[in-house]
Design a protein around this motif. Structure first.
Motif, PDB file in Angstrom:
ATOM      1  N   TYR A  72       0.858  -1.184   0.000  1.00 45.92           N
ATOM      2  CA  TYR A  72       0.000   0.000   0.000  1.00 45.92           C
ATOM      3  C   TYR A  72       0.892   1.232   0.000  1.00 45.92           C
ATOM      4  N   LEU A  73       0.677   2.113  -0.959  1.00 42.31           N
ATOM      5  CA  LEU A  73       1.479   3.329  -1.016  1.00 42.31           C
ATOM      6  C   LEU A  73       0.567   4.515  -1.292  1.00 42.31           C
ATOM      7  N   ASP A  74       0.569   5.457  -0.366  1.00 41.01           N
ATOM      8  CA  ASP A  74      -0.257   6.648  -0.521  1.00 41.01           C
ATOM      9  C   ASP A  74       0.646   7.850  -0.785  1.00 41.01           C
ATOM     10  N   LEU A  75       0.568   8.367  -2.011  1.00 40.05           N
ATOM     11  CA  LEU A  75       1.353   9.547  -2.390  1.00 40.05           C
ATOM     12  C   LEU A  75       0.424  10.731  -2.665  1.00 40.05           C
ATOM     13  N   SER A  76      -0.805  10.658  -2.141  1.00 38.09           N
ATOM     14  CA  SER A  76      -1.778  11.694  -2.481  1.00 38.09           C
ATOM     15  C   SER A  76      -1.460  13.038  -1.831  1.00 38.09           C
ATOM     16  N   LYS A  77      -2.026  14.084  -2.410  1.00 38.06           N
ATOM     17  CA  LYS A  77      -1.839  15.459  -1.931  1.00 38.06           C
ATOM     18  C   LYS A  77      -0.365  15.866  -1.876  1.00 38.06           C
ATOM     19  N   ASN A  78       0.302  15.672  -2.999  1.00 30.91           N
ATOM     20  CA  ASN A  78       1.666  16.147  -3.167  1.00 30.91           C
ATOM     21  C   ASN A  78       1.747  16.957  -4.455  1.00 30.91           C
ATOM     22  N   LEU A  79       2.973  17.141  -4.963  1.00 28.19           N
ATOM     23  CA  LEU A  79       3.141  17.966  -6.161  1.00 28.19           C
ATOM     24  C   LEU A  79       3.779  17.149  -7.280  1.00 28.19           C
ATOM     25  N   ILE A  80       3.404  15.871  -7.325  1.00 21.31           N
ATOM     26  CA  ILE A  80       4.044  14.942  -8.262  1.00 21.31           C
ATOM     27  C   ILE A  80       3.487  15.132  -9.669  1.00 21.31           C
ATOM     28  N   SER A  81       4.379  15.242 -10.644  1.00 20.68           N
ATOM     29  CA  SER A  81       3.939  15.342 -12.038  1.00 20.68           C
ATOM     30  C   SER A  81       4.140  13.994 -12.721  1.00 20.68           C
ATOM     31  N   GLY A  82       3.564  13.862 -13.900  1.00 23.08           N
ATOM     32  CA  GLY A  82       3.691  12.615 -14.646  1.00 23.08           C
ATOM     33  C   GLY A  82       5.141  12.295 -14.989  1.00 23.08           C
ATOM     34  N   GLU A  83       5.961  13.318 -15.221  1.00 23.12           N
ATOM     35  CA  GLU A  83       7.359  13.109 -15.595  1.00 23.12           C
ATOM     36  C   GLU A  83       8.137  12.434 -14.466  1.00 23.12           C
ATOM     37  N   VAL A  84       7.719  12.703 -13.232  1.00 24.18           N
ATOM     38  CA  VAL A  84       8.399  12.116 -12.077  1.00 24.18           C
ATOM     39  C   VAL A  84       8.110  10.610 -11.978  1.00 24.18           C
ATOM     40  N   LEU A  85       6.942  10.218 -12.456  1.00 23.24           N
ATOM     41  CA  LEU A  85       6.542   8.813 -12.339  1.00 23.24           C
ATOM     42  C   LEU A  85       7.119   8.006 -13.508  1.00 23.24           C
ATOM     43  N   ARG A  86       8.422   7.809 -13.450  1.00 25.74           N
ATOM     44  CA  ARG A  86       9.106   7.085 -14.525  1.00 25.74           C
ATOM     45  C   ARG A  86       8.958   5.584 -14.317  1.00 25.74           C
ATOM     46  N   SER A  87       9.267   4.854 -15.333  1.00 22.94           N
ATOM     47  CA  SER A  87       9.076   3.404 -15.241  1.00 22.94           C
ATOM     48  C   SER A  87      10.044   2.753 -14.260  1.00 22.94           C
ATOM     49  N   GLU A  88      11.134   3.463 -13.845  1.00 18.88           N
ATOM     50  CA  GLU A  88      12.086   2.829 -12.908  1.00 18.88           C
ATOM     51  C   GLU A  88      11.654   2.961 -11.443  1.00 18.88           C
ATOM     52  N   ILE A  89      10.482   3.432 -11.175  1.00 18.24           N
ATOM     53  CA  ILE A  89      10.141   3.719  -9.783  1.00 18.24           C
ATOM     54  C   ILE A  89       9.495   2.551  -9.054  1.00 18.24           C
ATOM     55  N   PHE A  90       8.469   1.980  -9.630  1.00 15.61           N
ATOM     56  CA  PHE A  90       7.740   0.931  -8.911  1.00 15.61           C
ATOM     57  C   PHE A  90       8.248  -0.450  -9.315  1.00 15.61           C
ATOM     58  N   HIS A  91       9.382  -0.811  -8.744  1.00 17.75           N
ATOM     59  CA  HIS A  91       9.891  -2.154  -9.016  1.00 17.75           C
ATOM     60  C   HIS A  91      10.749  -2.625  -7.855  1.00 17.75           C
ATOM     61  N   GLY A  92      11.048  -3.930  -7.843  1.00 19.38           N
ATOM     62  CA  GLY A  92      11.870  -4.507  -6.786  1.00 19.38           C
ATOM     63  C   GLY A  92      13.345  -4.509  -7.151  1.00 19.38           C
ATOM     64  N   ALA A  93      14.119  -5.370  -6.471  1.00 11.78           N
ATOM     65  CA  ALA A  93      15.570  -5.394  -6.661  1.00 11.78           C
ATOM     66  C   ALA A  93      15.934  -5.884  -8.066  1.00 11.78           C
ATOM     67  N   TYR A  94      17.113  -5.460  -8.501  1.00  8.87           N
ATOM     68  CA  TYR A  94      17.621  -5.886  -9.798  1.00  8.87           C
ATOM     69  C   TYR A  94      18.402  -7.165  -9.607  1.00  8.87           C
ATOM     70  N   ALA A  95      18.007  -8.206 -10.266  1.00 14.42           N
ATOM     71  CA  ALA A  95      18.729  -9.472 -10.131  1.00 14.42           C
ATOM     72  C   ALA A  95      18.563 -10.255 -11.421  1.00 14.42           C
ATOM     73  N   ASP A  96      19.589 -11.001 -11.768  1.00 17.16           N
ATOM     74  CA  ASP A  96      19.565 -11.821 -12.988  1.00 17.16           C
ATOM     75  C   ASP A  96      19.165 -11.008 -14.211  1.00 17.16           C
ATOM     76  N   ASN A  97      19.776  -9.820 -14.307  1.00 14.03           N
ATOM     77  CA  ASN A  97      19.558  -8.968 -15.474  1.00 14.03           C
ATOM     78  C   ASN A  97      18.122  -8.467 -15.638  1.00 14.03           C
ATOM     79  N   LYS A  98      17.372  -8.543 -14.543  1.00 14.60           N
ATOM     80  CA  LYS A  98      16.031  -7.945 -14.666  1.00 14.60           C
ATOM     81  C   LYS A  98      15.545  -7.459 -13.299  1.00 14.60           C
ATOM     82  N   TYR A  99      14.543  -6.605 -13.336  1.00 17.74           N
ATOM     83  CA  TYR A  99      13.966  -6.136 -12.081  1.00 17.74           C
ATOM     84  C   TYR A  99      12.945  -7.150 -11.589  1.00 17.74           C
TER      85      TYR A  99
END
Ligand SMILES: *[C@@H]1O[C@H](CO)[C@@H](O)[C@H](O)[C@H]1NC(C)=O
Ligand SMILES: *[C@@H]1O[C@H](CO)[C@@H](O)[C@H](O)[C@H]1NC(C)=O
Ligand SMILES: *[C@@H]1O[C@H](CO)[C@@H](O)[C@H](O)[C@H]1NC(C)=O
Ligand SMILES: *[C@@H]1O[C@H](CO)[C@@H](O)[C@H](O)[C@H]1NC(C)=O
Ligand SMILES: *[C@@H]1O[C@H](CO)[C@@H](O)[C@H](O)[C@H]1NC(C)=O
Ligand SMILES: *[C@@H]1O[C@H](CO)[C@@H](O)[C@H](O)[C@H]1NC(C)=O
Length: 476
Positions: free
Chosen positions: A116-143
């Protein structure tokens, strides 16, 4: 160059600054509460934090299935930096109401069990939400994926989402995007939404959108709940029909929709609850509007202040397998309803307050004969606006006796017998006969009077004859 004493002084000053900054490093600034063996809360709310502190040692006591809530509600955090690891448990983190403008790459990679992640009521733009943000550890050449189930991005500055934003969040079931300036669901945003194939709840309220492309919903086979309120839709979007198998709750408040008709809810046969409120331009609900809603249980059709007319065929085709239990039509601009709009006796709850009811025989039929009057909630009895002599009366207070022939379905089955005669009826009959007699006598008098006048006039016409006589007299 720097002597050991100077170095010591610098270290002391640094420690001093760090500790006076406090929040940055000391976990003591937050309260930790252990509710039971499986449930821990770290309360960092309202502490004027600018940085995310280290976790307290207690996090190591969290069990595999334990719940851990960390809340940074109402601080001054501007950047979500890479969070310190949390080994296990079901983790919920709230950054609600901060000043976040940036999220570091890999921010959540060491909290694979972040559900559960609540990021509401902030100043986040779409550019900040890049594809590298919501993922786990990097292992075996992949996230690796993260467990994220609920993501709240409401009340930010998002125009558009990265197409790959949800690449590593396979369990994402609830997504809140409400109150963002999206305006147009562009191609990449649609790709992002379409990739979240396990979504069950999607909130797109107050996003200034006016349409939803067909391909946005075509892959969302599990979407149960959708909120489209406060947007610019002039009709219920056609793309909803692709959600027919799954959609159970639809909220469609406060849109500039003019009418609802047989196109509005096509295919939504799983819908259980529908809310259509505060649509200021809605003035008519046409025939067959609700006919596709074969499983609807609750209908809120309230606060549409220009809604004047509901077709008596609005629920056509549903009456044989009636499923509706609660119907709320409060605070519209209705004055009349048809007795055969729905099988009123089958409802558990009904709301009709706040309209301008014309208490005619049809309404009394609904309320009295079809017993709708028993479904009103305590203290929510609607009253008549018209006709004038009934204005202000509760509609449940008006008796059927002045609408003798109103109910065709019942009167045809029931013969009128002498036992149905009440003293009131007899009195009215006598009164009626008396009136006929009086009128007859009055007509008689009038005829006689007119006859008298007529005869008089004829006599007066005889005057010239006398005048002729006068003439003859003058001639004489
Ligand atoms: C944790 O415990 C508190 C207090 O008993 C309770 O209110 C809360 O719902 C629990 N949270 C979870 C996630 O179980
Ligand atoms: C968290 O801490 C703040 C500030 O001390 C307090 O106002 C709030 O009630 C606390 N919240 C909980 C859930 O204990
Ligand atoms: C947030 O905290 C500030 C003080 O730090 C307070 O003035 C404000 O009312 C709080 N806002 C809310 C919504 O709790
Ligand atoms: C998604 O949920 C399933 C079932 O609860 C679970 O087995 C799986 O580990 C979760 N995926 C991730 C990435 O946590
Ligand atoms: C309701 O309808 C009447 C006409 O039937 C109109 O005069 C009135 O302004 C409407 N009320 C509202 C609140 O729009
Ligand atoms: C409704 O009827 C009851 C009794 O018949 C009476 O006491 C009550 O004042 C009436 N209410 C209205 C609003 O006419």
């Amino acid at each position: 160059m720097i002597t050991p004493s100077v170095r010591a002084a610098i270290v002391i000053i640094f420690v001093f600054i760090a500790s006076s900054f406090g929040q940055g490093t000391t976990p003591r600034t937050c309260d930790i509460a252990k509710h039971d063996d499986n449930n821990l809360t770290l309360n960092c709310s309202r502490r004027n934090l600018h940085l995310i502190p280290q976790w307290p040692v207690e996090i190591n006591q969290i069990k595999k299935d334990g719940h851990f809530l960390i809340t940074f509600y109402n601080n001054s955090i501007t950047t979500v930096s890479q969070l310190p690891p949390i080994p296990t448990g079901r983790i919920a983190i709230s950054f609600k109401r901060n000043r976040i403008v940036d999220i570091e790459k890999d921010a959540f990679q060491d909290i694979a069990k972040l559900v559960y992640l609540d990021l509401s009521k902030n100043l986040i733009s779409g550019e900040v939400l890049r594809s590298e943000i919501f993922h786990g550890a990097y292992a075996d050449n992949k996230y690796n994926s993260i467990a994220l189930e609920t993501l709240n991005l409401a009340h930010n500055a998002i125009h558009s989402l990265d197409a790959y934003l949800f690449q590593f969040t396979p369990n994402l079931t609830r997504l809140y995007l409400n109150n963002n300036p999206i305006e147009i669901l562009d191609h990449v945003t649609v790709l992002a939404l379409a990739s979240a194939t396990n979504l069950e709840v999607l909130d797109l309220a107050q996003t200034s959108i006016e349409s939803i492309p067909m391909d946005a919903f075509s892959t969302l086979k599990k979407l149960q709940q959708l909120d489209l309120s406060g947007n610019k839709f002039t009709a219920v979007p056609e793309s909803l029909s692709l959600l027919g198998r799954s959609l159970e709750y639809l909220t469609f408040n406060n849109n500039p929709v003019l009418e609802l008709n047989d196109d509005s809810f096509v295919g939504l046969s799983s819908l259980v609850e529908l809310e259509i409120a505060e649509n200021d331009y809605l003035d008519e609900v046409k025939r067959n509007t609700f006919s596709p809603l074969k499983n609807l249980k609750v209908l809120h059709l309230c606060h549409n202040r220009n809604l004047r007319y509901i077709s008596h065929n609005a629920f056509r085709g549903l009456k044989d397998k009636w499923t509706l239990k609660e119907v709320y039509m409060d605070d519209n601009n209705l004055s009349e309803l048809s007795p055969d709009l729905m099988p009123w006796t089958k409802l558990d709850a009904l709301g009709l307050t706040g309209n301008s009811w014309l208490c005619n025989c049809e309404l009394i039929n609904i309320v009295t004969i079809q017993k709708a009057g028993q479904k009103f909630k305590y203290g929510e009895i609607p009253y008549c606006t018209a006709p004038l002599r009934l204005s202000g009366e509760y509609i449940t207070n008006i008796t059927i006796s002045f609408c003798p022939t109103l109910d065709t379905s019942f009167s045809s089955k029931r013969r009128f017998g002498i036992t149905d005669l009440k003293p009131k009826h007899i009195l009215w009959s006598i009164f009626g006969v008396a009136i006929v007699v009086c009128i007859g006598m009055a007509i008689g008098y009038i005829v006689n009077a007119m006859k008298a006048i007529y005869i008089n006039k004829i006599r007066n016409r005889n005057e010239p004859i006398r005048y002729v006589n006068l003439n003859t007299h003058s001639l004489a």
